[in-house]
Design an enzyme around this catalytic site. Structure first.
Site, PDB file in Angstrom:
ATOM      1  CE  LYS A  30       4.981  -4.482  -4.717  1.00 24.49           C
ATOM      2  NZ  LYS A  30       5.003  -4.319  -3.250  1.00 24.49           N
ATOM      3  CG  ASN A  31       1.678  -1.684  -4.487  1.00 25.65           C
ATOM      4  OD1 ASN A  31       2.307  -2.481  -3.790  1.00 25.65           O
ATOM      5  ND2 ASN A  31       2.247  -0.611  -5.017  1.00 25.65           N
ATOM      6  NE  ARG A 100       3.492   0.553   6.158  1.00 31.94           N
ATOM      7  CZ  ARG A 100       3.770   0.670   7.445  1.00 31.94           C
ATOM      8  NH1 ARG A 100       4.759  -0.011   7.960  1.00 31.94           N
ATOM      9  NH2 ARG A 100       3.056   1.443   8.231  1.00 31.94           N
ATOM     10  CB  CYS A 124      11.355  -1.060   0.563  1.00 31.88           C
ATOM     11  SG  CYS A 124      11.301  -2.203  -0.826  1.00 31.88           S
ATOM     12  NE  ARG A 129       7.078   1.853   4.127  1.00 32.01           N
ATOM     13  CZ  ARG A 129       6.855   1.078   3.062  1.00 32.01           C
ATOM     14  NH1 ARG A 129       6.140   1.520   2.054  1.00 32.01           N
ATOM     15  NH2 ARG A 129       7.326  -0.149   3.010  1.00 32.01           N
ATOM     16  CG  ASP A 318       5.778   2.698  -5.098  1.00 33.92           C
ATOM     17  OD1 ASP A 318       6.531   3.055  -4.180  1.00 33.92           O
ATOM     18  OD2 ASP A 318       4.881   1.845  -4.947  1.00 33.92           O
ATOM     19  CB  VAL A 340       4.919   9.937  -0.493  1.00 29.23           C
ATOM     20  CG1 VAL A 340       4.235   8.707   0.121  1.00 29.23           C
ATOM     21  CG2 VAL A 340       3.946  10.663  -1.425  1.00 29.23           C
ATOM     22  NE  ARG A 410       9.380  -6.822  -1.118  1.00 29.83           N
ATOM     23  CZ  ARG A 410       9.128  -5.591  -0.674  1.00 29.83           C
ATOM     24  NH1 ARG A 410      10.065  -4.670  -0.730  1.00 29.83           N
ATOM     25  NH2 ARG A 410       7.945  -5.285  -0.209  1.00 29.83           N
TER      26      ARG A 410
END
Length: 430
Positions: A30-31, A100, A124, A129, A318, A340, A410
Site C-alpha cells: 500500500k505505502n 495523507r 489515521c 503530521r 506501523d 516516530v 485501508r
C-alpha cells in the site's frame, strides 16, 4: 467485501483462542503503490502497475487521479492508468480527507498545470503530521504555496541551477513528494539530504528511473536528481507489503500452527526478525521461495525486551501496535519507545480492557506480561490499531467485538478471506 469504505464504522466479532494453519500470501505494498500512482501524473503515456492491492486507500487514490483527468482500468491486480487529454489540478476535499498520501499529487499537478489547489490531507488519528516539510521542500523547487480555508494553492515560479534541500526529519511522505516533483524540473539539479530510506521510497525511485528520470542514490539518505523534460509510460511491479507481512508473522507467533506466509521480502523486515531472535523465537525464512513458516512461540522460554520504533532500517512504527499485543503476553517487563508518532498509543487502553497490563509514560509503553487475554468490546482508533486488536481477539479467551474496524480495510487486502482460508473464524458486520 468489495463495497467496504470508510464512511461506516463496521464491527468484527471474533471468538478465541483460535489457530491459524495453511498459507497466506502477502499483497502488494500500500505505502509503495500510493506515491507511485501519484507520480503517474508526470506523464501522459500509459502506466501499468502490477501487484496492486485492492484497498480502500488505493480506491481513494484512483478517485483522485480520475478527478485530475486520468482514466483508469482495473484488471485483477493490475491498474492501467491512461491520459484523458486534459489535466484538472483542483482536487476536491472529499477524497483527499481520507488519507495523507493523497497530498503527494500536489507537486506533480503544479508542474503539469502551473498551479494546483488541493485540500489538506486526512488519514489515521495517530498524532500531528504536518505538511510543512512537504511545502518547505517544494518552495525550494519553485512552488509557492498559500493555505486558506483548508486548501493549499500553489504557484510555479521560474527556477534554475542547483538546489540543495535538507529535510529536518527523514519523512517518507516529504521525501517522496519532493523527489517526484524534482524529476520533471528540466535542467535543474536537486540534492535532497536526510532522506527517508524506506523500501517504499526505493520502489518509487526505481519506478521513476524506469520512466526516464535521473535519480541517483537509491536506498541512501542522499538523493541527487537531474530534472528531465519528459517521462515515459512503463509497466511496473509493486513490491510486497512489509507491514502486512509483519502483521501476519506476529499473528503466526501468537496463533500459528505451521502458518506459511508467502511473498515476503526479508531484507525489508530485518528489524522484526531481530526482535524475535532477541526474545528467543527466531523466524525461519526460505530465501528461494521468499516465504516464512511460523508456529506459535513457546512463551515459557521467551525473554522480555526493550525496543523502540525508528525510521527504516529501524523497527517500523506501523508494526508497533501489533508487537505490543505480542509483548503483552511475554513474561516480565518489556518496553516500547515510540519515536516516530509519539501519540500512537490509542490501542493501549483497548488492550488493557482485554486484560493486558500496559502503562504509558511520555512516549514509552511499559508492558508487564500477563498469562492470557480475555475477550472484550474494544474500539479500533486507526488502521494498525485495528490489526493489533484483531490479533489480540484471536488469542484471547472468549468473544471480542471490535468496533470502528473499517480502518483495517485501508491496509489489508481481503483480510477477512485470507484469515478464513487459514482456519480463522470471524464475523464482519457493516
Amino acid at each position: 467485501m468489495k463495497s467496504i469504505g470508510l464512511d461506516t464504522s463496521g464491527k468484527m466479532i471474533v471468538k478465541g483462542p483460535q489457530k491459524a494453519s495453511g498459507v497466506l500470501t502477502v499483497s502488494g505494498s500500500k505505502n509503495a503503490v500510493l506515491p507511485i500512482m501519484g507520480a503517474s501524473l508526470l506523464t501522459d503515456e500509459d502506466v501499468e502497475l502490477k501487484n496492486v492491492p485492492d484497498l480502500a486507500d488505493v480506491r481513494t487514490m484512483i478517485e483522485i487521479l480520475e478527478s485530475s483527468g486520468k482514466k483508469i482500468d482495473r484488471i485483477e491486480d493490475r491498474l492501467i492508468i491512461k491520459s484523458s487529454g486534459y489535466i484538472n489540478s483542483e482536487i476536491p476535499y472529499e477524497p483527499v480527507r481520507k488519507m495523507r498520501a493523497s497530498f503527494n499529487v500536489y507537486g506533480p499537478l503544479t508542474l503539469r498545470k502551473g498551479f494546483a489547489k488541493v485540500a489538506l490531507p486526512g488519514g489515521c488519528s495517530i498524532g500531528a503530521r504536518p505538511v510543512d516539510f512537504h511545502l518547505d521542500g517544494l518552495r525550494r523547487l519553485g512552488i509557492e504555496s498559500t493555505i486558506e480555508h483548508g486548501f493549499v494553492t500553489s504557484k510555479l515560479t521560474d527556477i534554475m541551477g542547483s538546489i540543495n534541500i535538507s529535510l529536518p526529519f527523514p519523512s517518507v511522505g516529504a521525501t517522496e513528494h519532493v523527489l517526484t516533483t524534482a524529476c520533471l524540473l528540466e535542467g535543474v539539479k536537486t540534492t535532497i539530504t536526510n532522506c527517508a530510506i524506506e523500501p517504499e521510497v526505493t520502489d518509487l525511485v526505481n519506478f521513476l528511473n524506469r520512466m526516464g528520470a535521473k535519480i541517483f542514490g537509491a536506498g541512501s539518505s542522499i538523493l541527487k536528481i537531474e530534472g528531465v523534460k519528459k517521462l515515459s509510460g512503463i509497466s511496473y511491479n509493486i513490491i510486497p507489503d512489509r507491514i502486512e507481512a509483519g502483521t501476519y508473522i506476529i499473528l503466526g507467533k501468537l496463533a500459528g500452527e505451521n502458518l506459511t506466509i508467502k511473498n515476503v521480502s526479508a531484507d525489508h523486515l530485518n528489524s522484526l526478525f531481530s526482535i524475535f531472535e532477541n526474545i528467543g523465537s527466531p523466524i525461519l525464512y526460505d530465501d528461494i521461495k521468499r516465504e516464512v513458516t511460523v508456529t506459535k512461540a513457546n512463551f515459557d522460554i521467551l525473554k522480555n525486551i526493550s525496543m523502540e520504533t525508528s525510521p527504516f532500517p529501524g523497527f517500523p512504527t506501523d508494526l508497533q501496535p501489533q508487537i505490543t499485543t505480542f509483548l503483552s503476553l511475554v513474561p516480565g517487563r518489556s518496553t516500547i519507545t515510540e519515536t516516530v508518532f509519539k501519540s500512537r498509543f490509542y490501542h493501549i487502553d483497548e488492550l488493557n480492557r482485554m486484560g493486558a497490563k500496559i502503562r504509558v509514560e511520555d512516549n514509552t509503553a511499559i508492558i508487564e506480561g500477563v498469562n492470557k487475554l480475555s475477550g472484550a468490546p474494544v474500539e479500533a482508533t486507526d488502521l494498525r490499531a485495528a490489526a493489533a486488536l484483531l490479533i489480540a481477539g484471536l488469542v484471547a479467551e472468549g468473544e471480542t467485538v471490535i468496533t470502528n474496524v473499517d480502518h483495517i480495510f485501508r491496509g489489508y487486502e481481503n483480510i477477512h478471506e485470507k484469515l478464513e482460508n487459514v482456519g480463522i473464524d470471524l464475523v464482519y458486520l457493516k
